[in-house]
Design a protein around this motif. Structure first.
Motif, PDB file in Angstrom:
ATOM      1  N   ARG A  79       4.506  -5.034  -3.481  1.00 32.75           N
ATOM      2  CA  ARG A  79       5.238  -4.926  -4.741  1.00 32.75           C
ATOM      3  C   ARG A  79       4.286  -4.736  -5.918  1.00 32.75           C
ATOM      4  NH1 ARG A  79       9.357  -2.728  -6.982  1.00 32.75           N
ATOM      5  NH2 ARG A  79      10.220  -3.866  -8.757  1.00 32.75           N
ATOM      6  N   VAL A  80       3.190  -5.484  -5.935  1.00 37.93           N
ATOM      7  CA  VAL A  80       2.225  -5.350  -7.029  1.00 37.93           C
ATOM      8  C   VAL A  80       1.649  -3.937  -7.072  1.00 37.93           C
ATOM      9  CG1 VAL A  80      -0.046  -6.102  -7.867  1.00 37.93           C
ATOM     10  CG2 VAL A  80       1.634  -7.805  -7.141  1.00 37.93           C
ATOM     11  N   LEU A  81       1.244  -3.420  -5.932  1.00 33.15           N
ATOM     12  CA  LEU A  81       0.648  -2.088  -5.904  1.00 33.15           C
ATOM     13  C   LEU A  81       1.679  -1.008  -6.221  1.00 33.15           C
ATOM     14  CD1 LEU A  81      -1.713  -2.412  -2.813  1.00 33.15           C
ATOM     15  CD2 LEU A  81      -2.386  -2.241  -5.208  1.00 33.15           C
ATOM     16  N   SER A  82       2.910  -1.185  -5.743  1.00 32.47           N
ATOM     17  CA  SER A  82       3.925  -0.151  -5.976  1.00 32.47           C
ATOM     18  C   SER A  82       4.342  -0.089  -7.437  1.00 32.47           C
ATOM     19  CB  SER A  82       5.152  -0.390  -5.086  1.00 32.47           C
ATOM     20  OG  SER A  82       5.815  -1.585  -5.428  1.00 32.47           O
ATOM     21  N   VAL A  83       4.345  -1.217  -8.137  1.00 33.51           N
ATOM     22  CA  VAL A  83       4.701  -1.220  -9.556  1.00 33.51           C
ATOM     23  C   VAL A  83       3.505  -0.887 -10.428  1.00 33.51           C
ATOM     24  CG1 VAL A  83       5.482  -2.664 -11.484  1.00 33.51           C
ATOM     25  CG2 VAL A  83       6.614  -2.848  -9.263  1.00 33.51           C
ATOM     26  N   ASN A  84       2.427  -1.647 -10.295  1.00 32.36           N
ATOM     27  CA  ASN A  84       1.298  -1.530 -11.221  1.00 32.36           C
ATOM     28  C   ASN A  84       0.518  -0.234 -11.066  1.00 32.36           C
ATOM     29  OD1 ASN A  84       2.143  -4.124 -11.728  1.00 32.36           O
ATOM     30  ND2 ASN A  84       0.165  -5.090 -11.373  1.00 32.36           N
ATOM     31  N   LEU A  85       0.362   0.224  -9.840  1.00 33.94           N
ATOM     32  CA  LEU A  85      -0.361   1.475  -9.599  1.00 33.94           C
ATOM     33  C   LEU A  85       0.593   2.617  -9.283  1.00 33.94           C
ATOM     34  CD1 LEU A  85      -2.942   3.094  -9.232  1.00 33.94           C
ATOM     35  CD2 LEU A  85      -3.120   2.184  -6.892  1.00 33.94           C
ATOM     36  N   GLY A  86       1.530   2.385  -8.370  1.00 30.77           N
ATOM     37  CA  GLY A  86       2.467   3.445  -8.005  1.00 30.77           C
ATOM     38  C   GLY A  86       3.321   3.898  -9.170  1.00 30.77           C
ATOM     39  N   GLY A  87       3.712   2.966 -10.048  1.00 31.57           N
ATOM     40  CA  GLY A  87       4.486   3.353 -11.220  1.00 31.57           C
ATOM     41  C   GLY A  87       3.714   4.290 -12.126  1.00 31.57           C
ATOM     42  N   VAL A  88       2.439   4.010 -12.321  1.00 28.49           N
ATOM     43  CA  VAL A  88       1.602   4.858 -13.168  1.00 28.49           C
ATOM     44  C   VAL A  88       1.422   6.240 -12.551  1.00 28.49           C
ATOM     45  CG1 VAL A  88      -0.733   5.157 -14.097  1.00 28.49           C
ATOM     46  CG2 VAL A  88       0.399   2.942 -14.268  1.00 28.49           C
ATOM     47  N   THR A  89       1.075   6.287 -11.278  1.00 31.35           N
ATOM     48  CA  THR A  89       0.824   7.589 -10.657  1.00 31.35           C
ATOM     49  C   THR A  89       2.103   8.418 -10.597  1.00 31.35           C
ATOM     50  OG1 THR A  89       1.109   6.629  -8.431  1.00 31.35           O
ATOM     51  CG2 THR A  89      -1.128   6.736  -9.314  1.00 31.35           C
ATOM     52  N   SER A  90       3.230   7.787 -10.276  1.00 33.03           N
ATOM     53  CA  SER A  90       4.486   8.539 -10.206  1.00 33.03           C
ATOM     54  C   SER A  90       4.878   9.108 -11.561  1.00 33.03           C
ATOM     55  CB  SER A  90       5.612   7.648  -9.677  1.00 33.03           C
ATOM     56  OG  SER A  90       5.440   7.367  -8.315  1.00 33.03           O
ATOM     57  N   PHE A  91       4.848   8.286 -12.596  1.00 36.01           N
ATOM     58  CA  PHE A  91       5.232   8.774 -13.919  1.00 36.01           C
ATOM     59  C   PHE A  91       4.321   9.908 -14.369  1.00 36.01           C
ATOM     60  CE2 PHE A  91       8.241   5.426 -14.396  1.00 36.01           C
ATOM     61  CZ  PHE A  91       9.048   5.785 -15.478  1.00 36.01           C
TER      62      PHE A  91
END
Length: 246
Positions: A79-91
């Motif tokens: 969850r931490v990686l998907s929000v904090n990093l994955g959110g940035v890369t996806s956006f």
């Protein structure tokens, strides 16, 4: 500016909308979106383009810090990686191509953390996620520079800021912390100067001490010291001597 607020916490939208309108936002939209869901981010981008015609400023600030351990016994790493990093890369991967096609000046601001640079022990998942944001944003800005884009990327690195992420049940702001408003003001001043690395001080840690801590962290590699030697009992005294006067 026309502003789109994205969050999972719908209960915050009404007050945030009202606050933005009092400082001159010409239009405000609120959207409940899980930033770790790339398909939801894609839909959001289409909706914003349809409503406002395009995006000029993208700020990726969503983050969580539930705590973690190295063997993931708490079950928080994904969850931490998907929000904090994955959110940035996806956006960035979904929004920035459209920003480039507009051919207008634009900004991408990604929120990192000093924990992604000096990586102190205690919360490895958060450190990994924020280190990833740093590396991704550096690569993004390099690409934008190489293609001579009118859009630039910037890495916001807050100090100790009193927000919901750091509140931990406290009602009073700790003396050492900055307010969100102080952090935003510092960010705007740094953007006006064209800074990529926006390293925020706070009331506890000065910029010279931040520089000493970052230099020591890199020195672990250059001098082949033990990793995280700043917290190693055999090297702690050396770090204290190194950081004196900062």
């Amino acid at each position: 500016m026309k502003v789109v607020l994205v969050d999972l916490r719908e209960e915050l939208f009404e007050s945030a909308d009202a606050s933005l309108r009092t400082v001159g936002a010409s239009d405000v939209a609120t959207c409940k979106v899980d930033v770790s869901d790339a398909s939801a981010v894609t839909r959001l981008e289409s909706e914003i383009v349809e409503k406002f015609g395009g995006i000029d400023v993208l700020m990726c600030n969503a983050g969580i810090q539930p705590g973690s351990d190295i063997f993931d016994q708490a079950g928080t790493w994904d969850r931490v990686l998907s929000v904090n990093l994955g959110g940035v890369t996806s956006f960035c991967q979904i929004f920035v191509p459209g920003m480039l096609s507009r051919g207008q000046p634009g900004l991408v601001i990604n929120t990192g953390s000093k924990q992604g640079i000096t990586t102190p022990p205690g919360d490895p998942a958060y450190n990994v996620s924020k280190a990833g944001v740093k590396v991704f944003t550096e690569a993004l800005q390099h690409h934008l520079r190489e293609v001579r884009a009118k859009v630039s990327a910037h890495l916001l690195v807050p100090g100790h800021v009193f927000t919901d992420l750091t509140r931990r049940g406290r009602r009073e702001k700790p003396a050492g912390a900055w307010t969100p408003e102080q952090t935003a003001d510092f960010m705007m001043e740094s953007l006006a100067k064209g800074d990529f690395y926006i390293i925020c001080p706070d009331n506890d840690v000065s910029r010279p001490l931040d520089e000493k801590r970052m230099a020591w962290a890199m020195g672990d590699i250059i001098e082949n010291r033990p990793p995280l030697s700043r917290w190693h009992k055999g090297w702690a005294a050396s770090f204290e001597t190194f950081s004196k006067g900062a």
